[in-house]
Design a protein around this motif. Structure first.
Motif, PDB file in Angstrom:
ATOM      1  N   ALA A   4       0.691  -1.174  -0.070  1.00  0.00           N
ATOM      2  CA  ALA A   4      -0.504   0.093  -0.436  1.00  0.00           C
ATOM      3  C   ALA A   4       0.438   1.324   0.247  1.00  0.00           C
ATOM      4  CB  ALA A   4      -0.517  -0.211   1.707  1.00  0.00           C
ATOM      5  N   SER A   5       2.098   1.332   1.225  1.00  0.00           N
ATOM      6  CA  SER A   5       2.955   2.282   0.977  1.00  0.00           C
ATOM      7  C   SER A   5       4.124   2.079   1.080  1.00  0.00           C
ATOM      8  CB  SER A   5       2.097   3.462   2.238  1.00  0.00           C
ATOM      9  OG  SER A   5       3.044   4.427   2.094  1.00  0.00           O
ATOM     10  N   PRO A   6       4.871   2.019  -0.367  1.00  0.00           N
ATOM     11  CA  PRO A   6       5.923   1.733  -0.294  1.00  0.00           C
ATOM     12  C   PRO A   6       7.766   2.593   1.186  1.00  0.00           C
ATOM     13  CG  PRO A   6       6.422   2.582  -2.118  1.00  0.00           C
ATOM     14  CD  PRO A   6       4.578   2.360  -1.360  1.00  0.00           C
ATOM     15  N   ASN A   7       6.632   4.313   1.533  1.00  0.00           N
ATOM     16  CA  ASN A   7       7.530   4.651   2.929  1.00  0.00           C
ATOM     17  C   ASN A   7       8.060   3.844   3.588  1.00  0.00           C
ATOM     18  OD1 ASN A   7       7.930   6.588   4.197  1.00  0.00           O
ATOM     19  ND2 ASN A   7       6.603   7.842   3.603  1.00  0.00           N
ATOM     20  N   SER A   8       9.165   3.851   3.865  1.00  0.00           N
ATOM     21  CA  SER A   8       9.463   4.017   5.027  1.00  0.00           C
ATOM     22  C   SER A   8       8.901   4.158   6.555  1.00  0.00           C
ATOM     23  CB  SER A   8      10.883   3.764   5.421  1.00  0.00           C
ATOM     24  OG  SER A   8      11.522   4.665   5.019  1.00  0.00           O
ATOM     25  N   LEU A   9       8.711   5.465   6.124  1.00  0.00           N
ATOM     26  CA  LEU A   9       8.454   5.719   7.918  1.00  0.00           C
ATOM     27  C   LEU A   9       7.318   5.090   7.584  1.00  0.00           C
ATOM     28  CD1 LEU A   9       8.138   7.484   9.775  1.00  0.00           C
ATOM     29  CD2 LEU A   9       7.155   9.387   7.807  1.00  0.00           C
ATOM     30  N   THR A  10       5.897   4.975   7.227  1.00  0.00           N
ATOM     31  CA  THR A  10       4.915   4.954   7.551  1.00  0.00           C
ATOM     32  C   THR A  10       4.616   3.034   8.540  1.00  0.00           C
ATOM     33  OG1 THR A  10       3.657   5.283   5.523  1.00  0.00           O
ATOM     34  CG2 THR A  10       2.725   3.304   6.632  1.00  0.00           C
ATOM     35  N   LYS A  11       6.216   2.365   7.646  1.00  0.00           N
ATOM     36  CA  LYS A  11       6.174   1.017   8.853  1.00  0.00           C
ATOM     37  C   LYS A  11       6.670   1.043   9.567  1.00  0.00           C
ATOM     38  CE  LYS A  11       9.191   0.013   4.867  1.00  0.00           C
ATOM     39  NZ  LYS A  11       9.670  -0.850   3.733  1.00  0.00           N
ATOM     40  N   THR A  12       8.032   2.251   9.592  1.00  0.00           N
ATOM     41  CA  THR A  12       8.582   2.037  11.199  1.00  0.00           C
ATOM     42  C   THR A  12       7.016   2.698  12.423  1.00  0.00           C
ATOM     43  OG1 THR A  12      10.375   2.585   9.816  1.00  0.00           O
ATOM     44  CG2 THR A  12      10.143   3.542  12.068  1.00  0.00           C
ATOM     45  N   LEU A  13       6.566   3.771  11.928  1.00  0.00           N
ATOM     46  CA  LEU A  13       5.012   3.991  12.966  1.00  0.00           C
ATOM     47  C   LEU A  13       4.513   2.573  13.236  1.00  0.00           C
ATOM     48  CD1 LEU A  13       4.077   7.862  10.993  1.00  0.00           C
ATOM     49  CD2 LEU A  13       5.457   6.753  13.098  1.00  0.00           C
ATOM     50  N   THR A  14       3.949   1.928  11.759  1.00  0.00           N
ATOM     51  CA  THR A  14       3.193   1.164  12.832  1.00  0.00           C
ATOM     52  C   THR A  14       4.065  -0.402  13.101  1.00  0.00           C
ATOM     53  OG1 THR A  14       2.432   1.078  10.635  1.00  0.00           O
ATOM     54  CG2 THR A  14       2.027  -0.879  11.340  1.00  0.00           C
ATOM     55  N   VAL A  15       4.986  -0.639  12.956  1.00  0.00           N
ATOM     56  CA  VAL A  15       6.043  -1.372  14.188  1.00  0.00           C
ATOM     57  C   VAL A  15       5.502  -0.474  15.469  1.00  0.00           C
ATOM     58  CG1 VAL A  15       7.970  -2.020  14.942  1.00  0.00           C
ATOM     59  CG2 VAL A  15       7.350  -2.764  12.470  1.00  0.00           C
ATOM     60  N   THR A  16       6.525   0.554  15.890  1.00  0.00           N
ATOM     61  CA  THR A  16       6.196   1.808  16.850  1.00  0.00           C
ATOM     62  C   THR A  16       4.861   1.543  17.515  1.00  0.00           C
ATOM     63  OG1 THR A  16       7.494   2.785  15.616  1.00  0.00           O
ATOM     64  CG2 THR A  16       6.361   3.839  17.709  1.00  0.00           C
ATOM     65  N   PHE A  17       3.827   1.742  16.493  1.00  0.00           N
ATOM     66  CA  PHE A  17       2.903   1.396  17.611  1.00  0.00           C
ATOM     67  C   PHE A  17       2.006   0.382  18.032  1.00  0.00           C
ATOM     68  CE2 PHE A  17      -2.093  -0.018  16.684  1.00  0.00           C
ATOM     69  CZ  PHE A  17      -2.770   0.504  17.284  1.00  0.00           C
ATOM     70  N   PHE A  18       2.780  -0.327  17.340  1.00  0.00           N
ATOM     71  CA  PHE A  18       2.026  -1.644  18.507  1.00  0.00           C
ATOM     72  C   PHE A  18       3.300  -2.414  19.494  1.00  0.00           C
ATOM     73  CE2 PHE A  18       1.058  -3.871  14.052  1.00  0.00           C
ATOM     74  CZ  PHE A  18      -0.203  -3.832  14.255  1.00  0.00           C
ATOM     75  N   ILE A  19       4.322  -1.696  19.590  1.00  0.00           N
ATOM     76  CA  ILE A  19       5.244  -1.956  20.288  1.00  0.00           C
ATOM     77  C   ILE A  19       4.287  -1.346  21.741  1.00  0.00           C
ATOM     78  CG2 ILE A  19       7.078  -1.346  21.409  1.00  0.00           C
ATOM     79  CD1 ILE A  19       9.143  -1.810  18.793  1.00  0.00           C
ATOM     80  N   ALA A  20       3.925   0.543  21.246  1.00  0.00           N
ATOM     81  CA  ALA A  20       3.078   1.379  22.063  1.00  0.00           C
ATOM     82  C   ALA A  20       2.134   0.518  23.072  1.00  0.00           C
ATOM     83  CB  ALA A  20       3.395   2.501  21.376  1.00  0.00           C
ATOM     84  N   THR A  21       1.602  -0.437  22.478  1.00  0.00           N
ATOM     85  CA  THR A  21       0.642  -0.658  22.664  1.00  0.00           C
ATOM     86  C   THR A  21       0.918  -1.570  23.667  1.00  0.00           C
ATOM     87  OG1 THR A  21      -0.113  -2.499  20.752  1.00  0.00           O
ATOM     88  CG2 THR A  21      -1.314   0.105  21.004  1.00  0.00           C
ATOM     89  N   PHE A  22       1.694  -2.278  23.538  1.00  0.00           N
ATOM     90  CA  PHE A  22       2.350  -3.600  24.758  1.00  0.00           C
ATOM     91  C   PHE A  22       2.573  -2.837  25.677  1.00  0.00           C
ATOM     92  CE2 PHE A  22       2.922  -7.483  22.359  1.00  0.00           C
ATOM     93  CZ  PHE A  22       1.726  -7.486  21.657  1.00  0.00           C
ATOM     94  N   ILE A  23       3.838  -1.639  25.369  1.00  0.00           N
ATOM     95  CA  ILE A  23       4.110  -1.248  26.763  1.00  0.00           C
ATOM     96  C   ILE A  23       3.480  -0.701  27.251  1.00  0.00           C
ATOM     97  CG2 ILE A  23       6.018   1.114  27.535  1.00  0.00           C
ATOM     98  CD1 ILE A  23       7.533  -0.084  24.851  1.00  0.00           C
TER      99      ILE A  23
END
Length: 301
Positions: free
Chosen positions: A250-269
């Protein structure tokens, strides 16, 4: 140690098809050495050994089914593991077995699981889906108990299981493995609920007719620990698939992937933040003394 043991065992099973004895033997040595260290510590409580063997047996069973054309090679590797394991663990198994031979009653304790049913009072499916079915989740034991009355925090605690379940919706070469792992996650959750409704009579039959099942008289604290490594595998797969396949398309932008991973990590924390931000051993208004015990000094001596 359990995640490391799982990874090494999976590695052994997957490289069996390469028929490279040198590489296979190297991983067999890694695995058995780690297993020897783990069991020398885990034998302080026999239940730990049973749970470790149960988790490893679930993995072995999958590969025996998935690679049934190479059953003889898999069994050969398992034989190597068993023989090497026995040699590396002689130093503690002989004293332990000697103890049980002198005290045979310890092998067959008369324990009524119904007498321990009060420890199953919170082990509902709903609580187990956020990995918190323990009876001791009470305000007098945990100063941060009231934090989880926040509906947002409660919702976040279910994300790990929901994310693990999401792994079943992605088609790939790991689909069968994911479905198999989730099947055993659900079985372990069923065992963890103990005599809590529904189907309490079915659980009671397991305690009556399976020899030694009484060692799991407080099942929520045992079986949830066994299923967490399996949930971790499914969560890791789901996040990887969402970030590197779905979002990449959907979006080859690496920033989008980074934000998605950060979101999942943040929910766990965030979900675990009250536990991180408070001391483990503490006093509360309802309980004037420490609700936990420390390791006895004579252990260190």
């Amino acid at each position: 140690f359990l995640p490391l043991l799982m990874a090494l065992l999976i590695r052994i099973m997957e490289i069996t098809s390469q028929q490279d004895r040198r590489i296979t033997n190297r991983y067999v040595i890694y695995f058995t050495t780690t297993l020897a260290i783990t069991f020398s510590l885990a034998n302080l409580n026999f239940v730990n050994i049973v749970l470790i063997l149960l988790v490893l047996a679930i993995i072995v069973l999958y590969y025996l089914i998935a690679q049934r054309n190479q059953t003889h090679l898999l069994l050969m590797n398992l034989t190597k593991i068993t023989m090497l394991f026995l040699l590396l663990n002689v130093w503690w198994t002989i004293p332990i077995l000697n103890y049980y031979l002198w005290s045979p009653t310890t092998l067959s304790p008369e324990v009524s699981v119904t007498a321990w049913s009060w420890t199953h009072q919170r082990a509902s499916f709903l609580n187990l889906f956020w990995l918190n079915g323990g009876w001791e989740w009470r305000p007098e034991y945990f100063p941060y108990y009231s934090s989880y009355s926040n509906p947002i925090l409660i919702a976040l605690t279910f994300i790990p299981f929901l994310l693990a379940a999401t792994a079943l919706f992605f088609r790939s070469g790991k689909s069968c493995f994911n479905a198999y792992i989730m099947l055993f996650v659900l079985i372990l959750i069923f065992l963890a609920k103990g005599l809590h409704e529904p189907f309490s009579q079915l659980n009671l039959l397991l305690y009556i007719y399976i020899p030694g099942m009484a060692i799991f008289r407080e099942p929520a604290s045992k079986f949830t620990m066994a299923l967490m490594p399996f949930l971790a595998l499914l969560v890791g797969y789901a996040v990887n698939h969402i970030v590197y396949i779905k979002i990449r398309k959907a979006s080859p932008n690496s920033l989008t992937k980074t934000l998605t991973v950060t979101f999942f990590i943040a929910t766990f924390i965030i979900a675990a933040y009250p536990l991180v931000n408070n001391p483990i051993e503490t006093k509360t208004e309802e309980l004037a003394f420490s609700s936990y015990v420390k390791i006895p000094d004579y252990w260190y001596q």
